[in-house]
Scaffold this active site. Sequence first.
Site, PDB file in Angstrom:
ATOM      1  N   SER A   1      35.398  39.346  60.761  1.00  0.00           N
ATOM      2  CA  SER A   1      34.037  39.845  60.515  1.00  0.00           C
ATOM      3  C   SER A   1      33.124  38.790  59.925  1.00  0.00           C
ATOM      4  O   SER A   1      31.990  39.098  59.568  1.00  0.00           O
ATOM      5  CB  SER A   1      34.064  41.024  59.549  1.00  0.00           C
TER       6      SER A   1
ATOM      7  N   THR B   1      32.957  41.820  56.085  1.00  0.00           N
ATOM      8  CA  THR B   1      31.897  41.009  55.478  1.00  0.00           C
ATOM      9  C   THR B   1      32.211  40.573  54.050  1.00  0.00           C
ATOM     10  O   THR B   1      32.597  41.392  53.230  1.00  0.00           O
ATOM     11  CB  THR B   1      30.614  41.873  55.421  1.00  0.00           C
TER      12      THR B   1
ATOM     13  N   THR C   1      28.420  37.300  57.271  1.00  0.00           N
ATOM     14  CA  THR C   1      29.067  38.222  58.213  1.00  0.00           C
ATOM     15  C   THR C   1      28.814  37.826  59.664  1.00  0.00           C
ATOM     16  O   THR C   1      27.839  37.128  59.966  1.00  0.00           O
ATOM     17  CB  THR C   1      28.523  39.663  58.005  1.00  0.00           C
TER      18      THR C   1
ATOM     19  N   ARG D   1      21.124  42.335  67.627  1.00  0.00           N
ATOM     20  CA  ARG D   1      21.210  43.178  66.415  1.00  0.00           C
ATOM     21  C   ARG D   1      21.444  42.324  65.159  1.00  0.00           C
ATOM     22  O   ARG D   1      22.273  41.441  65.131  1.00  0.00           O
ATOM     23  CB  ARG D   1      22.355  44.167  66.593  1.00  0.00           C
TER      24      ARG D   1
ATOM     25  N   THR E   1      28.906  45.884  51.828  1.00  0.00           N
ATOM     26  CA  THR E   1      29.666  45.747  53.065  1.00  0.00           C
ATOM     27  C   THR E   1      29.653  47.113  53.757  1.00  0.00           C
ATOM     28  O   THR E   1      29.412  48.129  53.116  1.00  0.00           O
ATOM     29  CB  THR E   1      31.114  45.293  52.789  1.00  0.00           C
ATOM     30  N   GLY E   2      29.890  47.105  55.058  1.00  0.00           N
ATOM     31  CA  GLY E   2      29.920  48.370  55.784  1.00  0.00           C
ATOM     32  C   GLY E   2      28.786  48.467  56.785  1.00  0.00           C
ATOM     33  O   GLY E   2      28.194  47.454  57.168  1.00  0.00           O
TER      34      GLY E   2
HETATM   35  C1  SD4 Z   1      26.583  44.569  59.132  1.00  0.00           C
HETATM   36  N1  SD4 Z   1      27.208  44.997  56.865  1.00  0.00           N
HETATM   37  O1  SD4 Z   1      26.260  43.693  59.908  1.00  0.00           O
HETATM   38  C2  SD4 Z   1      27.553  44.236  58.037  1.00  0.00           C
HETATM   39  C3  SD4 Z   1      28.922  44.454  58.544  1.00  0.00           C
HETATM   40  C4  SD4 Z   1      29.940  44.716  57.517  1.00  0.00           C
HETATM   41  O2  SD4 Z   1      31.898  45.435  56.823  1.00  0.00           O
HETATM   42  O3  SD4 Z   1      29.715  44.628  56.344  1.00  0.00           O
HETATM   43  N2  SD4 Z   1      31.089  45.121  57.830  1.00  0.00           N
HETATM   44  O4  SD4 Z   1      26.183  45.733  59.231  1.00  0.00           O
END
Ligand code: SD4
Length: 330
Positions: free
Chosen positions: A87, A189, A207, A217, A240-241
């Site tokens: 990631s 991330t 990330t 995106r 994160t997320g």
């Molecule tokens: C995103 N927040 O691009 C990042 C991806 C991520 O755990 O954190 N994944 O949306």
Amino acid sequence: MHSRRLFLKNALLAGAAVLTGADRWRHWLPLPEDMNDSSVRWPAVIATWDNRKATAAAGAILSAGGRALDAVEAGARVAEADPNDTSVGYGGLPDRDGNVTLDACIMDEFGNAGSVTYLQHIKHPISVARRVMEKTPHVILSGDGALEFALSEGFSKENLLTDEARRAWEAWKIKSEYKPVINSERHDTIGIIAIDAQRRLSGACSTSGMAFKMRGRVGDSPIIGAGLFVDNEVGAATATGLGELVLKTLGTFLIVEEMRRGKHPQKAVEIAIRRIAQKYPKHARENQVGYIALDRRGRHGAFSLQPGFNYALFQGGQNRVFEAASLWKR
Ligand code: SD4
């Protein structure tokens, strides 16, 4: 680490800064409440997921008396260089067209910020973000412009798509179904925030974004106030997320503002997670967001929507991983 003596030493350092630091003095003054708090919790560094290698690299810099900004950059670089971290950086999973596109941002103790979005072919986007912060009048450079800037700064162009990531993409193409994965392998991330021995706070976030995302995106990670926010007078937070949920609630800005109003970092991250659940209940049920925060007293917090979020903490000479509490118990 946790001694009155060290606290007094830090307070004296703060005093020295008043004399020598000109406009920087206010960042180093002890807070009134610290005078009644004998536990010294800095330096410290905290990172999303089990990024103990990153917190170790950052912690080594802090332990040697280094600057938090250098520490968080070094920590983020560890994850960026790791091909097994799918990631972040090299080895990151590509977008649905097979392009590895990277997002990163960084903030220092003065509130300076730098960011790159949709950057391709450069292994260490966090270092490019730092150059944006330090060498340009801008905060964000994007896409081809970010790449051109990186090359002009001496970064080299590399193929970031590993064989493993290519195979994962080819397998994904069979169904081509976009669905964010919760707790993807538990090393998603990297968001990393630190406070150094002189109580300077900084943060970094890096990330490759959501795997197999639409071309173009950009998520929350390179957006100041979403994926990362630092205010040296208060604290710092990172995320994160699922970036769309963080973006729509400006999660890390919210967390820092809650800490400014006196909330403990743990309470502040819980408020930001609950905000997502209040505003976007359906998405909050189905997706993951995790926040970590650190205040300028060296206290931390961590909380997520779903169980399974963990974080690494380097503090008091120990480098450990902890499970975060979550809103849903599942
Ligand atoms: C995103 N927040 O691009 C990042 C991806 C991520 O755990 O954190 N994944 O949306």
